[in-house]
Design a protein around this motif. Structure first.
Motif, short mmCIF file in Angstrom:
data_model
loop_
_atom_site.label_atom_id
_atom_site.label_comp_id
_atom_site.label_asym_id
_atom_site.label_seq_id
_atom_site.Cartn_x
_atom_site.Cartn_y
_atom_site.Cartn_z
N THR A 334 15.18 38.82 -6.29
CA THR A 334 14.01 38.97 -7.15
C THR A 334 14.37 39.73 -8.42
OG1 THR A 334 12.56 38.96 -5.21
CG2 THR A 334 11.66 39.87 -7.24
N ARG A 335 15.14 40.80 -8.25
CA ARG A 335 15.57 41.60 -9.39
C ARG A 335 16.44 40.79 -10.33
NH1 ARG A 335 20.29 43.20 -11.02
NH2 ARG A 335 20.57 45.18 -12.12
N LEU A 339 15.65 39.86 -14.35
CA LEU A 339 16.47 40.40 -15.43
C LEU A 339 17.27 39.33 -16.15
CD1 LEU A 339 17.76 43.72 -13.81
CD2 LEU A 339 15.85 43.41 -15.40
N ASP A 340 17.58 38.25 -15.47
CA ASP A 340 18.38 37.18 -16.08
C ASP A 340 17.54 36.20 -16.89
OD1 ASP A 340 20.64 38.19 -14.95
OD2 ASP A 340 20.81 36.71 -13.35
N ASP A 341 16.26 36.09 -16.57
CA ASP A 341 15.46 34.98 -17.07
C ASP A 341 14.17 35.48 -17.72
OD1 ASP A 341 13.92 32.58 -17.34
OD2 ASP A 341 15.15 31.67 -15.78
N PRO A 342 14.00 35.33 -19.03
CA PRO A 342 12.78 35.82 -19.70
C PRO A 342 11.50 35.16 -19.20
CG PRO A 342 14.12 34.49 -21.20
CD PRO A 342 14.95 34.73 -19.99
N LEU A 343 11.58 33.90 -18.77
CA LEU A 343 10.38 33.24 -18.28
C LEU A 343 9.95 33.79 -16.93
CD1 LEU A 343 8.28 31.17 -18.96
CD2 LEU A 343 9.76 29.37 -18.06
N VAL A 344 10.91 34.15 -16.09
CA VAL A 344 10.58 34.79 -14.82
C VAL A 344 10.01 36.19 -15.07
CG1 VAL A 344 11.51 35.62 -12.63
CG2 VAL A 344 12.32 33.45 -13.58
N MET A 345 10.64 36.93 -15.99
CA MET A 345 10.14 38.26 -16.32
C MET A 345 8.73 38.21 -16.89
SD MET A 345 10.63 41.52 -16.34
CE MET A 345 12.37 41.96 -16.24
N ALA A 346 8.39 37.12 -17.58
CA ALA A 346 7.05 37.01 -18.16
C ALA A 346 5.97 37.10 -17.09
CB ALA A 346 6.93 35.68 -18.92
N ASN A 347 6.25 36.64 -15.88
CA ASN A 347 5.29 36.77 -14.79
C ASN A 347 4.98 38.23 -14.50
OD1 ASN A 347 4.51 34.15 -13.23
ND2 ASN A 347 6.65 33.86 -13.78
N TYR A 348 6.00 39.06 -14.52
CA TYR A 348 5.81 40.48 -14.22
C TYR A 348 5.12 41.20 -15.38
CZ TYR A 348 8.92 39.44 -10.37
OH TYR A 348 9.48 38.89 -9.24
N GLY A 352 1.35 43.01 -15.16
CA GLY A 352 1.35 44.44 -15.35
C GLY A 352 2.43 45.18 -14.59
N ASP A 353 3.34 44.46 -13.96
CA ASP A 353 4.43 45.10 -13.24
C ASP A 353 5.61 45.43 -14.16
OD1 ASP A 353 3.26 45.08 -10.67
OD2 ASP A 353 3.72 42.95 -10.47
N ALA A 354 5.58 44.94 -15.38
CA ALA A 354 6.61 45.25 -16.37
C ALA A 354 5.91 45.50 -17.71
CB ALA A 354 7.62 44.12 -16.49
N LEU A 355 6.60 46.22 -18.57
CA LEU A 355 6.04 46.63 -19.86
C LEU A 355 6.93 46.14 -20.97
CD1 LEU A 355 4.18 48.40 -21.69
CD2 LEU A 355 5.67 50.33 -21.11
N SER A 356 6.39 45.32 -21.86
CA SER A 356 7.15 44.84 -23.01
C SER A 356 6.45 45.26 -24.29
CB SER A 356 7.29 43.31 -22.98
OG SER A 356 6.04 42.69 -23.23
N GLY A 357 7.24 45.45 -25.34
CA GLY A 357 6.65 45.84 -26.61
C GLY A 357 7.69 46.33 -27.59
N ILE A 442 11.96 45.68 -22.83
CA ILE A 442 11.17 45.44 -21.62
C ILE A 442 11.55 46.49 -20.60
CG2 ILE A 442 10.69 43.86 -19.71
CD1 ILE A 442 11.29 41.54 -21.56
N PHE A 443 10.58 47.28 -20.19
CA PHE A 443 10.75 48.22 -19.09
C PHE A 443 10.14 47.59 -17.84
CE2 PHE A 443 10.88 50.96 -22.81
CZ PHE A 443 11.90 51.85 -22.50
N SER A 444 10.89 47.58 -16.75
CA SER A 444 10.41 46.91 -15.54
C SER A 444 10.65 47.78 -14.32
CB SER A 444 11.11 45.56 -15.36
OG SER A 444 12.46 45.75 -14.97
#
Length: 472
Positions: A334-335, A339-348, A352-357, A442-444
């Motif tokens: 899962t980790r 971390l490898d895939d921006p589209l997968v990270m977009a789900n988090y 609200g499980d990850a913070l981007s900005g 992105i902080f996750s």
């Protein structure tokens, strides 16, 4: 709304599948000739194979059939060629194993290649590896009911693959699961179990209706085919056998029926392989494939030493270790995917499980560094939540490392999130690792991979302790 729900709704509206991932999260190299296997067994009897189509090239499949699947002796007799072919395939990869590379030295990976099994779906993987592997490896090669010696050998190999059906492994690839992992169709999960339909959603939306009418990809045959073609082929075998024809001649009607039934699934498998091969490798795939190769060559060593033993029924402690291992591998996969895939990270990020900005303030001068971030989406995690960020890779004499910075949330609203550094860049000589103002980050929740040793807990659960407190 989650990204996954959005993708499914858009797929329905557009009439075609949409990517769930931008990178491929399993190892796949068609040039290395993985072995594709499709097959049927008798409905209600997993140990009675009807026929198998297999091979390493799309245009050169081989077929193994059982003229009378209900006849156990005939079944093992006619599977001998299949077993010898698989033993020959696996034999290419049984060679002296080289030392396993140390993870922290940055040395080149030197492990020899390993075989791969590709099957249409998870049900076929379970039937072929778990059921057939267990049944074949326990056969006797001597005595009145002796079988071909290749059958127990291939049973041991298949049982190994059964033991490696764990998260992140690429030794056995069920294609419907992989396609669902990388693409979202506009249909229910249960309907994604049809491989040809999944491929049509991804690659040929105009052919979805035709694909829905295709036969089963196995391992259970289509009901209509069972009532007609299978029944007729068995009757033809009995008739030809009674008339004095040899086994090969008597099984010809079954071979014709099985080849016609399995050909669509065979083609769909190679179409799916081609789709997956079109995606670039995720960064962490090679590390997981290295572990797969290591596991295979450990098995090969046991085979050479005639010590490839398998438990018929796992003991309690074995089951406990397996569950611990599965939890660790699931968390690491899962980790890695996030971390490898921006589209997968977009789900988090969306959940609200990850913070981007964008970083708007960077204070590296105080006792404890701090950051301010303008979030792309509202972040509603409580104060004190710890998040992780990986800086750019750093090269050193020990290899390439990627420093990790851990922060905790001080305050958060829709326009600003205040973060305090708690690990990774607290010391003044490491504060240069902090992101710069204007940098997008992105902080996750995902930190380092877990590399816990497979050890037992200090106190065993009561289910794993004997009457007098000793382990069973």
């Amino acid at each position: 709304m989650s990204v996954d729900t959005y993708l499914r709704l858009r797929a329905v509206a557009l009439g075609r599948a949409l990517p769930r991932a931008t990178r491929r999260h399993v190892h796949l190299d068609p040039a290395a000739e993985p072995l594709v296997v499709v097959g049927y067994h008798m409905p209600g009897d997993l140990g009675a194979p009807i026929g198998l189509m297999y091979g390493t090239h799309r245009n050169g499949p081989r077929t193994a059939v059982v003229g009378e699947p209900r006849n156990g002796k005939l079944r093992f007799q006619q599977l001998a060629d299949f077993a010898m072919d698989l033993n020959g395939y696996f034999g290419r990869y049984i060679q002296p194993v080289l030392p396993r590379p140390a993870r922290r030295t940055g040395s080149a990976r030197r492990l020899p290649p390993a075989p791969q099994l590709i099957v249409p779906n998870a049900a076929t993987a379970q039937w072929l590896c778990d059921v057939m592997g267990r049944r074949l490896r326990t056969l006797d090669t001597e005595g009145e009911y002796a079988v071909h010696p290749a059958l127990p050998s291939i049973g041991a190999h298949l049982s190994f693959f059964a033991s490696q059906r764990v998260p992140g492994s690429s030794l056995v690839l069920p294609l419907t699961d992989l396609l669902s992992q990388h693409w979202a169709t506009g249909q229910l999960d249960a309907l994604d179990a049809a491989l040809a339909v999944q491929v049509a959603w991804i690659d040929n939306p105009a052919g979805i209706e035709d694909a829905e009418g295709a036969g089963s990809a196995g391992p259970v045959p289509d009901g209509d085919w069972e009532k007609t073609h299978l029944s007729d082929a068995i009757k033809a075998y009995q008739r030809l056998s009674d008339s004095g024809s040899n086994i090969t001649r008597a099984s010809e009607p079954m071979k014709i029926a099985v080849e016609a039934a399995l050909q669509p699934a065979w083609e769909a498998c190679w179409d799916a392989v081609q789709l997956l091969d079109g995606l670039p490798d995720a960064d962490s795939v090679e590390d997981r494939w290295e572990m797969d190769r290591y596991q295979w060559h450990r098995h090969a060593e046991r085979v050479r030493a005639n010590k490839a033993y398998f438990s018929r029924r796992p003991q309690q402690l074995q089951g406990m270790r397996l569950l611990t291992r599965l939890e660790r591998l699931t968390a690491n996969l899962t980790r890695d995917m996030a971390l490898d895939d921006p589209l997968v990270m977009a789900n988090y990020i969306a959940s609200g499980d990850a913070l981007s900005g964008e970083i708007t303030r960077r204070d590296a001068a105080g006792d404890r560094p701090s950051l301010s971030l303008r979030p792309d989406m509202p972040f509603r995690r409580p104060v004190g939540t710890e998040l992780h960020w990986f800086a750019e890779p750093v090269r050193s004499p020990d290899g390439v490392t990627r420093p990790m910075v851990t922060v905790e949330v001080i305050s958060a609203d829709e326009k600003n999130v205040e973060l305090r550094v708690v690990r990774g860049a607290v010391r003044k000589d490491r504060r240069r690792l902090l992101p710069q103002i204007g940098e997008r980050v992105i902080f996750s929740q995902f930190g380092r991979r877990e590399f816990r040793r497979d050890t037992l807990p200090a106190e065993l659960p009561w289910t794993h302790v004997g009457v007098e407190g000793t382990s069973r």
